[in-house]
Write a protein that holds these residues in place. Structure first.
Motif, PDB file in Angstrom:
ATOM      1  N   ILE A   1      -0.629 -14.235  10.016  1.00 47.50           N
ATOM      2  CA  ILE A   1      -1.671 -13.603   9.205  1.00 47.50           C
ATOM      3  C   ILE A   1      -1.936 -12.224   9.794  1.00 47.50           C
ATOM      4  CG2 ILE A   1      -4.043 -13.727   8.363  1.00 47.50           C
ATOM      5  CD1 ILE A   1      -2.171 -15.870   7.246  1.00 47.50           C
TER       6      ILE A   1
ATOM      7  N   PHE B   1      -4.755  -4.328   5.373  1.00 53.70           N
ATOM      8  CA  PHE B   1      -3.588  -4.054   4.559  1.00 53.70           C
ATOM      9  C   PHE B   1      -3.336  -2.548   4.548  1.00 53.70           C
ATOM     10  CE2 PHE B   1      -1.029  -3.506   0.738  1.00 53.70           C
ATOM     11  CZ  PHE B   1      -0.141  -4.566   0.847  1.00 53.70           C
TER      12      PHE B   1
ATOM     13  N   SER C   1      -7.436  -7.198  -2.150  1.00 50.98           N
ATOM     14  CA  SER C   1      -6.583  -7.747  -1.095  1.00 50.98           C
ATOM     15  C   SER C   1      -5.364  -6.878  -0.799  1.00 50.98           C
ATOM     16  CB  SER C   1      -6.120  -9.161  -1.493  1.00 50.98           C
ATOM     17  OG  SER C   1      -5.340  -9.123  -2.684  1.00 50.98           O
TER      18      SER C   1
ATOM     19  N   SER D   1      -2.213   0.179   8.476  1.00 53.87           N
ATOM     20  CA  SER D   1      -2.018  -1.212   8.884  1.00 53.87           C
ATOM     21  C   SER D   1      -1.223  -1.273  10.181  1.00 53.87           C
ATOM     22  CB  SER D   1      -1.279  -1.982   7.785  1.00 53.87           C
ATOM     23  OG  SER D   1       0.044  -1.478   7.645  1.00 53.87           O
TER      24      SER D   1
ATOM     25  N   GLN E   1      -4.941 -12.089   2.915  1.00 52.36           N
ATOM     26  CA  GLN E   1      -3.490 -12.049   2.757  1.00 52.36           C
ATOM     27  C   GLN E   1      -3.056 -13.214   1.864  1.00 52.36           C
ATOM     28  OE1 GLN E   1      -1.128 -11.600   6.377  1.00 52.36           O
ATOM     29  NE2 GLN E   1       0.263 -13.226   5.680  1.00 52.36           N
TER      30      GLN E   1
ATOM     31  N   PHE F   1       4.984  -5.201   3.854  1.00 52.45           N
ATOM     32  CA  PHE F   1       4.469  -6.565   3.837  1.00 52.45           C
ATOM     33  C   PHE F   1       5.371  -7.460   2.991  1.00 52.45           C
ATOM     34  CE2 PHE F   1       1.723  -9.617   1.465  1.00 52.45           C
ATOM     35  CZ  PHE F   1       1.546 -10.514   2.510  1.00 52.45           C
TER      36      PHE F   1
ATOM     37  N   ASN G   1      -5.559 -16.958  -0.910  1.00 57.45           N
ATOM     38  CA  ASN G   1      -5.652 -15.897   0.091  1.00 57.45           C
ATOM     39  C   ASN G   1      -6.197 -16.433   1.404  1.00 57.45           C
ATOM     40  OD1 ASN G   1      -6.440 -14.652  -2.795  1.00 57.45           O
ATOM     41  ND2 ASN G   1      -5.233 -13.170  -1.662  1.00 57.45           N
TER      42      ASN G   1
ATOM     43  N   PRO H   1       5.307 -11.055   1.323  1.00 59.43           N
ATOM     44  CA  PRO H   1       4.478 -12.232   1.018  1.00 59.43           C
ATOM     45  C   PRO H   1       5.208 -13.535   1.338  1.00 59.43           C
ATOM     46  CG  PRO H   1       4.470 -10.672  -0.807  1.00 59.43           C
ATOM     47  CD  PRO H   1       5.528 -10.214   0.134  1.00 59.43           C
TER      48      PRO H   1
END
Length: 757
Positions: free
Chosen positions: A116, A361, A294, A327, A121, A108, A56, A110
């Motif tokens: 970032i 987030f 997270s 977010s 994250q 989001f 992360n 990944p």
């Protein structure tokens, strides 16, 4: 594939009779859970499995400039490190990959690029032959960042919020103002106003998120994922990786708590599927407790309430405005203020709702999303208003009882909130309360009694189900819904057994597999009503087929009988008017020569029947607290929660749900808060040691009252669901009890002792 998935829970033999709905039936999955036979998503073992550990980000906003992978890849047993530097081109680059419950905006992605967007994250995943090696490798991975200025403090954004769009399924914008709320407030006999606040809260279910992806030789995968909706995860996987549904099966048989955290696919499933497809190996990715902080959370929310009464104590005006975080990439929304326009009778109402974009987030639905937040502010304000008007808090609510939903201008399909007030108050002993704050004590302990109410949607979704009755009299019913610990296995077994008049031990209910008929995510308190109706309907279809076969039997007693003329009970089909005229269900199939009967069904809300009404469940909560006068410590010693939620399918599992809701309400009022250090933009107490939740010593007497309520409009079963309504009002009732005990009005949760000293 593990053969454990073929052995769903069944009921132990010995149960007889055919009247099961409403009875306190033991959980059919209980033995599997207490013996360890129940396998959770991170417990399935497959040959040759690799393990992934997530890395992360340590910054809140900026970009990755370099990932130093070589030293970690040089470790014997480390297979690969996936990051934005080596992720292949995926189908989601067209952004057409939203899951079923995604809010508006761009979800989001990944490992998509070097950017970032929030602290912690996921920026890489280390894949190794063992979990320990993957975790060690992750600890050695060095990443260089270029930091940027960030914003994480909503309290600095009070004047910068904006109206959200309509991008979230199920969100209803606040209704337009009614009456003249400004003038009515100005001319009110008594007035109160205040700001109410709670910080960020995280779901923290016992089972942490994890995904085991089994890679098959033909390139297909089976994903054992922690989720509240296997079809939602399958849709997510197939869109991102360009797979067909036949190539990506998703299974979740058991879930150790979700509370909304599993409504959306979390990044473990993406990382595990990515690694499995790229390496052509089975892969498991699991999160630690720290990493559970997270992603999604109940958003930090600021609320403003103004209220006024007429000389007779009726509400003259009510204004409620909320601002909560979202977010920078999604517009998460909640129904925070709408409840204030329907719970009490008031002709002059103004409701407002805004969101503030921060570098965090995206928040996520968390048990009773919006209502848990909004009811806290409304119900504490109602308590303040009652005192200002010189009225008992319970009498004040009854005086302002709403017979119709003024938001929708419709009658309620059913509403037994008044009975909740009366039965809850009687059970609690509210009539013995003295009105003056600090007027009740026990030695050095100040005693306070407070109360509050709640309202939650009674909704229904489209569901499919399948039933198979075999010649030995065994019934299997299936739908791809989930059981997050609420008792879905059990109540569906009860419904099926009662509908076809079979003993419980003859019925098996299967769920949590995309090979089963489609069902939506388990959430919103709609599962019992939605899946239950589908189960009842498909069993009725089996019953109709049975009757036709029975009427072909030689010497049968059911000649000329229609389906409405018969009933299914004690393993028989019998005439309602002459129950002695019957045939045994097992004999029907054996005589027909059929090995099995199958049926499928699709069910959904009857909009013609429902549209003229407002569909809701209600509750009233009464609380006793004892506050140490010297130390300011608060003990919640008694809670009575009276719930009106239509037909209760299983009084035992239903009571357990409400007990859990009350414990959560105590936690929300007294303990839960995820603390952000705005210098770093990072949650500082992301662990169980410092994110406080109740232990056994914090919980005392909890009494649950189910108020009888019949509703033939919400669904054929008359069920409203109780997963969320039981939480509502608890935090507010505790806050109001603390005021009654101490004379100090708290408007910010949690209530730590420093706020009372």
């Amino acid at each position: 594939m593990s053969q454990l998935i073929t052995t769903p829970p069944t009921v132990e033999a010995g149960t007889t009779g055919t009247s099961y709905i409403g009875k306190p039936t033991n959980r059919v999955d209980g033995p599997a859970k207490v013996t360890g036979a129940a396998k959770y998503s991170a417990e399935f073992k497959v040959p040759g499995m690799l393990y992934g550990y997530v890395v992360n980000s340590t910054i809140t906003k900026g970009r990755i400039t370099k990932i130093h992978s070589e030293p970690v890849l040089a470790l014997p047993g480390v297979v690969q490190i996936f990051s934005h530097e080596n992720v292949p081109s995926l189908a989601w680059f067209d952004r057409n990959y939203k899951d079923d419950v995604a809010p508006g905006g761009s979800p989001f992605r990944p490992l998509h690029d070097e950017k970032i967007m929030f602290n912690m994250q996921p920026v890489a995943v280390v894949i190794a032959e063992t979990f320990e090696l993957a975790r060690y490798g992750a600890s050695l991975l060095q990443i260089d960042y270029e930091e940027e200025k960030f914003e994480t403090n909503i309290e600095l954004k009070r004047d910068e919020g904006f109206e959200p769009g309509r991008g979230k399924t199920g969100w209803m914008p606040p209704p337009s103002p009614r009456g003249n709320p400004n003038d009515a407030l100005k001319n009110a006999t008594h007035r109160i106003e205040g700001e109410y606040m709670h910080g960020t809260q995280h779901h923290n279910p016992m089972e942490m998120f994890g995904t085991t992806v089994e890679y098959h030789p033909d390139g297909k995968i089976t994903a054992y994922d922690k989720t509240q909706g296997v079809y939602n995860v399958q849709q997510y996987i197939t869109k991102i990786f360009g797979l067909s549904k036949d190539e990506a099966r998703v299974i979740n048989l058991y879930m150790g708590g979700g509370f909304g955290s599993g409504l959306r696919p979390q990044y473990t499933v993406f990382l595990a599927v990515l690694a499995a497809l790229e390496l052509k190996r089975s892969v498991r990715v699991t999160l630690t407790r720290q990493q559970m902080f997270s992603f999604g959370h109940r958003p930090h929310t600021l609320q403003y309430v103004k209220m006024g009464t007429n000389p007779d104590g009726t509400l003259a005006a009510l204004q409620h405005h909320a601002l909560h975080e979202t977010s920078k990439f999604e517009d998460y929304t909640e129904n925070v203020v709408n409840w204030s326009g329907m719970l009490y009778q008031c002709d002059n109402v103004k409701l407002g709702y805004q969101i503030a974009k921060l570098d965090v987030f995206t928040p996520q639905d968390m048990r009773a999303p919006g209502a848990a937040t909004g009811s806290f502010a409304l119900e504490v304000a109602m308590d303040e208003m009652a005192y200002a008007a010189g009225l008992d808090p319970l009498d004040f609510r009854i005086r302002n009882y709403a017979e119709r939903d003024q938001n929708l201008k419709r009658p309620f399909s059913s509403k037994k909130l008044r009975e909740c007030y009366h039965q809850g108050a009687a059970r609690f002993g509210w009539d013995k309360r003295t009105a003056e704050p600090r007027s009740m004590r026990e030695g050095n302990m100040l005693i306070g009694w407070g109360m509050a109410g709640g309202v939650w949607d009674a909704s229904m979704q489209k569901v499919s189900a399948k039933a198979t009755l075999t010649a030995d009299g065994k019934l299997t019913v299936a739908s791809a819904t989930g059981d997050i610990g609420t008792g879905t296995y059990t109540i569906m077994t009860q419904i099926a057994a009662e509908t076809l008049g079979l003993p419980l031990e003859a019925v098996t209910f299967q769920l949590g597999d995309t090979d089963l008929p489609e069902s939506p995510v388990e959430g919103g308190s709609w599962t019992a009503a939605s899946v239950g109706t589908a189960v009842q309907k498909v069993c009725q279809n089996i019953g109709e087929k049975l009757l036709k076969l029975a009427q072909k039997m030689e010497g049968h007693p059911l000649k000329g009988a229609d389906i409405d003329d018969v009933e299914f009970a004690n393993g028989q089909i019998r005439l309602r008017e002459k129950p002695e005229e019957a045939v045994v269900i097992r004999d029907v199939l054996q005589a027909s020569g059929e090995e099995k009967l199958e049926a499928t069904s699709n069910s959904g809300p009857d909009m013609i029947k429902q549209l003229p009404y407002s569909l809701h469940s209600h509750n009233a909560v009464f609380v006793e607290v004892k506050v140490d006068e010297d130390l300011g410590t608060v003990h919640v010693t008694r809670v009575v929660n009276a719930v009106a939620a239509g037909r209760i399918l299983n009084t035992k599992t239903a009571r357990s749900q409400v007990l859990g809701s009350v414990v959560w309400g105590i936690s929300m009022a007294m303990m839960e808060e995820t603390v952000m250090d705005h210098h770093f933009g990072r949650y500082m107490n992301h662990n169980y040691a410092e994110y406080h939740i109740p232990v056994n010593a914090d919980i005392h007497d909890i009494d649950v009252v189910f108020v009888e309520e019949e509703d033939d409009k919400v669904n054929p079963l008359g069920v409203k669901g109780i997963g969320e309504v039981g939480l509502l009002g608890v935090a507010a009732a505790i806050t109001n009890a603390v005021y009654h005990a101490t004379g100090k009005r708290i408007r910010e949760l949690p209530i730590y002792m420093d706020k009372l000293l």
